[in-house]
Design a protein around this motif. Sequence first.
Motif, PDB file in Angstrom:
ATOM      1  N   PHE A 107       0.829  -1.205   0.000  1.00 47.57           N
ATOM      2  CA  PHE A 107       0.000   0.000   0.000  1.00 47.57           C
ATOM      3  C   PHE A 107       0.862   1.253   0.000  1.00 47.57           C
ATOM      4  O   PHE A 107       0.588   2.213  -0.739  1.00 47.57           O
ATOM      5  CB  PHE A 107      -0.922   0.000   1.214  1.00 47.57           C
ATOM      6  N   GLU A 108       1.930   1.267   0.816  1.00 50.23           N
ATOM      7  CA  GLU A 108       2.809   2.431   0.861  1.00 50.23           C
ATOM      8  C   GLU A 108       3.446   2.688  -0.499  1.00 50.23           C
ATOM      9  O   GLU A 108       3.640   3.842  -0.902  1.00 50.23           O
ATOM     10  CB  GLU A 108       3.888   2.238   1.923  1.00 50.23           C
ATOM     11  N   THR A 109       3.783   1.610  -1.215  1.00 49.84           N
ATOM     12  CA  THR A 109       4.366   1.765  -2.546  1.00 49.84           C
ATOM     13  C   THR A 109       3.371   2.403  -3.513  1.00 49.84           C
ATOM     14  O   THR A 109       3.738   3.237  -4.348  1.00 49.84           O
ATOM     15  CB  THR A 109       4.813   0.399  -3.085  1.00 49.84           C
ATOM     16  N   LEU A 110       2.103   2.014  -3.404  1.00 50.18           N
ATOM     17  CA  LEU A 110       1.074   2.495  -4.331  1.00 50.18           C
ATOM     18  C   LEU A 110       0.393   3.770  -3.841  1.00 50.18           C
ATOM     19  O   LEU A 110      -0.379   4.382  -4.597  1.00 50.18           O
ATOM     20  CB  LEU A 110       0.018   1.410  -4.540  1.00 50.18           C
ATOM     21  N   ARG A 111       0.652   4.172  -2.607  1.00 47.58           N
ATOM     22  CA  ARG A 111      -0.092   5.276  -2.006  1.00 47.58           C
ATOM     23  C   ARG A 111      -0.044   6.570  -2.836  1.00 47.58           C
ATOM     24  O   ARG A 111      -1.092   7.203  -3.038  1.00 47.58           O
ATOM     25  CB  ARG A 111       0.412   5.555  -0.589  1.00 47.58           C
ATOM     26  N   PRO A 112       1.129   7.003  -3.343  1.00 42.26           N
ATOM     27  CA  PRO A 112       1.120   8.251  -4.137  1.00 42.26           C
ATOM     28  C   PRO A 112       0.170   8.180  -5.332  1.00 42.26           C
ATOM     29  O   PRO A 112      -0.542   9.151  -5.624  1.00 42.26           O
ATOM     30  CB  PRO A 112       2.581   8.380  -4.581  1.00 42.26           C
ATOM     31  N   ALA A 113       0.140   7.033  -6.014  1.00 40.39           N
ATOM     32  CA  ALA A 113      -0.763   6.887  -7.165  1.00 40.39           C
ATOM     33  C   ALA A 113      -2.216   6.902  -6.707  1.00 40.39           C
ATOM     34  O   ALA A 113      -3.093   7.454  -7.395  1.00 40.39           O
ATOM     35  CB  ALA A 113      -0.457   5.598  -7.915  1.00 40.39           C
TER      36      ALA A 113
END
Length: 361
Positions: free
Chosen positions: A144-150
Amino acid sequence: MEQDELTTVLQDAGLSPYQAEAYVTLLELGSASATDLADLSQVPDPRIYDVLRDLESKGFIETYEQDSLHARAHDPDEVLDDLRSRASKFESAASEIEERWSQPEMGQSKVSIVSRFETVIDSAKRYIGEADNQVQLAVTPNQFETLRPALVDAIDRDVLVKLSLHSAGRDEVDVNTVSGACTEARHRPLPSPFVVIVDRKQTCFAPHSDSINQYGVLVDDRSHTYVFHWFFLTSLWDVWEPLYTVHDEDRPDSYVNLRYFVRDVKPMFDNGADISLEIVGVDTLTGRSRTVQGKLVDISTTNEFDQIDREQTSPPSVAEFAGVAAVSVDTGDEVISVGGWGATMEDVEAERITVTSFDSE
């Protein structure tokens, strides 16, 4: 750069070992006789003349007679241009190899199998970045942290995001990080596959990290995505505890799934609530985008809502009424029938339903 390293690089650029040795030595000397150059560069005497002729034909040096054959390094501009051109080609080739390896083109294929999870993650970021309407995803807190900006960018574009977080304990999830990156979130305390579903047409899937078989599936097709959609709803969403929502539970808001709208609104509608809607979807006859605005006048399903236990603390699962579900909207000029994903008998296939006014009696 040391002399030996420079010699090696020139060999990589196409010079023979003797040619590279002679040229680097000549660069240091400026000019020299063939015999002196052979001694200092350790090129065998019988080979030095052939080596110099080859270097001259390549534009690296020029030779001249002065009692004996002499050579001097040529103006390096042409050589430098050639080396820089080669470097640029190598860099472009390296980038192309990396791109083809990590993100294979799907071409005309609707489903691709990939071996690297990084490829699945990168595709998920790209799909989320292109989302217009909805995103459903099941991920670990780290994913989730990896995808959070998107996801934050998607929320800013008014995309509805359903987030299923799976971890051993709920205390591993920081609700503060969830806020602003989704419209709803739930927690699942069991290992789950990685799933991202975007706009009913694209899916990224990978088995959970403890699975024996590690691979990824990239889907660009509505029919295949529909299967993943129901897997997400029934296994990764409906049966798990709510964690976060931006919606007012006492007042319906926006929906991207008609059955969730029916589940939430039908009891209110049956009790006399006056509800107006804006529905954005696709005309089932023409295939074109269509927006319908008007008053909700009918809700029809193949399930008896009265049979659902009204005493249960959580809403019924959407799977409990997975059969036909449709609504009718009076626009003032005509009554339009609206179905869910894959609708064929109704006038419109709904992609988003927004409650524009709500008055409960």
